[in-house]
Design an enzyme around this catalytic site. Sequence first.
Site, short mmCIF file in Angstrom:
data_model
loop_
_atom_site.label_atom_id
_atom_site.label_comp_id
_atom_site.label_asym_id
_atom_site.label_seq_id
_atom_site.Cartn_x
_atom_site.Cartn_y
_atom_site.Cartn_z
N SER A 475 21.96 -33.53 -6.84
CA SER A 475 22.71 -34.46 -7.46
C SER A 475 22.52 -34.91 -8.16
O SER A 475 23.40 -35.70 -8.88
CB SER A 475 24.09 -33.35 -6.42
OG SER A 475 24.45 -34.75 -5.47
N HIS A 496 19.98 -28.06 -10.86
CA HIS A 496 21.16 -29.04 -10.69
C HIS A 496 22.04 -27.34 -10.64
O HIS A 496 22.62 -27.38 -11.80
CB HIS A 496 21.47 -30.10 -10.57
CG HIS A 496 22.66 -30.53 -10.65
ND1 HIS A 496 23.90 -31.14 -10.95
CD2 HIS A 496 23.38 -30.37 -9.20
CE1 HIS A 496 24.83 -30.94 -10.33
NE2 HIS A 496 24.78 -30.15 -8.93
N GLU A 508 21.95 -27.94 -14.50
CA GLU A 508 21.23 -28.94 -15.20
C GLU A 508 19.74 -28.38 -15.03
O GLU A 508 19.21 -28.77 -13.89
CB GLU A 508 21.76 -30.18 -15.04
CG GLU A 508 23.07 -30.11 -15.15
CD GLU A 508 24.37 -31.52 -15.04
OE1 GLU A 508 24.48 -32.34 -15.60
OE2 GLU A 508 23.63 -32.15 -13.43
#
Length: 754
Positions: A475, A496, A508
């Site tokens: 993250s 992510h 992501e």
Amino acid sequence: MTEMTDMADKNDVTEQADMTDKNETNSETTAETAAETVTEVQEEAADNSQSAFTLKRQENGIAHLVMDVVGDTMNTLKSEFAEQVAEVLQEIKGDSSIKGIVLVSGKKDSFVAGADINMLNACQTAEEATALSRQGQMLFDQLEKMTIPVIAAIHGPCLGGGLELAMACHARVCTDSPKTALGVPEVQLGLLPGGGGTQRLPKLVGIQKALDMMLTGKQLRAKQALKAGLVNDVVPESILIRTAEEMALAGKPRAKKRKMSLMDKLLEGNSFGRKVVFNQAAKTVLAKTKGKYPAPLKIIDCVKTGSEQSPAQGYQVEANHFGDLVKTPESAQLRNIFFATTDMKKEQGVAGVEPAKIAKAGVLGGGLMGGGIAFVTATKAKVPVRIKDISHKGINHALKYGYDLLNKKVKRRFMMHSEMQKQMSSITGTLDYTGFKDLDIIVEAVFEDLPLKQKMVADVEEFCKPTTIFASNTSSLPIGQIAEKAARPENVIGLHYFSPVDKMPLAEIIAHETTSDETISTTVAFAKKQGKTPIVVKDKAGFYVNRILAPYMNEAANLLLEGESIEKLDKTLVNFGFPVGPMQLLDEVGIDIGAKIGPILQAELGDRFTTPPAFDKLLADGRLGKKASKGFYLYGKKVKKKQVDESIYKVLGITPQGRLSDDEISQRCVYMMLNEAVRCLDEGIIRNARDGDIGAIFGIGFPPFLGGPFRYLDQVGAANVVSQLNRWAAQHGERFKPCDALVKMAEEGRTCYE
């Protein structure tokens, strides 16, 4: 932050898509004959390029009215169809040999997906939109008043205007396919069903069920629709058209009297009961939307008018409200989101670069995150997945995660137990790399430790094939650092997810400098198969979502230390439009997670990411948040409702005074987010403002009705934001200083969407 909770009460239609109980007792001859009939229907429609509606007469006296919008993959209703339908209805009326009509789609796997949204964007005034609604109402009224039976044969999505079209028919039969879904999701675009839906749906399924469907956008699977009274029959696809023809040959069906329970009779059978229903619906809507979305209350008003006054008045109110809603800024922003996500579905990770096929996948790390990733891989992407963990406990946690979700569907009769077993069999576990040799992609979901993640890369390169993609669910750690010691860095990428993985729609995709184009496209395609909306972002600490979230969260913390109460901070930001407040979010994420990510962002991006030092006192006091049952709020069986843990103020050494207005609180937090979002766009962290808005809405719950941080910035005006940030910078320090790109935008009078 990876551990983010589900911040919106979404109705995930795909959760119900696995509902089976198929009737497969039909003979091969019947199936072949039906398939030939469907093919003939589709070919006949394709031959006619002048109209989306084709009439095909059958020897038994039934005519198929086939809808097939030429050039489109799915049928959508357009304003120009009014004349076409009027012509074909006139033709039917003039032919006495036609005994009945079967309305069917010429598309292979869909009925009608709804109205063409572009048609609404073309409306210059509310009056034009109202006229469109009235046009649709009159068209469907003509269909309903046909003297011969009209039966809708439904396979695939039947949504919005498509369901309104079907409800205007005298009966409906649909397939038992998991592809079939019926609903009126207009509320998700800030609209209401404008083709008579607010009046016909309550008559078919009852006021309470109709309101539930219209106010949430909830879609029904075939058996749910049958139980609710929305359709008359559910059959296998192979006999759909034959069944519809038989229904038409049986004559115009009488409207079935809906079976009502005693409670339904008490609530819907008299004006007093209906008043209770409408009042409760309005109360629930306002509690959830905080009055930010006008459509739900107008839907209630339409249904109320139709049931309490007259159908004619109900239809007129529906058209008027529809016209008004089309021109609201809330609907405009929600339609922008719809167009953005539609465009994103068509895009590849890298234009012109085809993704490689993913046949098998792996997950490193069990627990909630690993379990969630494995679940969406096996159940949505339909890719078998192998989980590796250092202990049986971790694997068991991951397996239990998936089992609990699927078992819930079984209990609610959305899925058969055999199907649950089949899906669970796609998830296996191991304590070593046995079975990893032929995997195409490995998703790493271990905790935030750079040496550990680098070791994972080395292990995958040793035990897997040379083409295996290593996707890290980090993250905050830059992907380039994770790939630093890799022998094949071109295979390393960031993927992510947001927690809970089965609900949060965003992913992501983070490519570092040497990630190959094929790896990017393949990972994007994989995330889409998992049901995610992926955005490709540049490799830098925090990536995009966490990077814009951190200043927002830090500012809320600063406001707390200045004397604003926890309850006031959370209530203010929820009233602004966020699904949960920043303090509650920090409890959900884990205060220790925030403390761990903060120094990483500060080291990579600067002092504006400095976490208030006073928060170290919370960790020292064992306040890790909800997972430790100790944080900003009280937890435990004795706590009946959300309640602030007042003892936290003593730990922090503050006394809440609450001097600031709600506007100043929300602006200080949100403008920090806007400033960082513009920085990200300027640095190329995100490809464009559209991706930035979708990332913020789907990843952290930025208010959808505001369109995302960039749409909101355009609405407020860059000059106004810069002016306010400068005032705060003079009062509170450098963290408020507007970035150069935002200042330049203000000076040049530019917007994010130009």
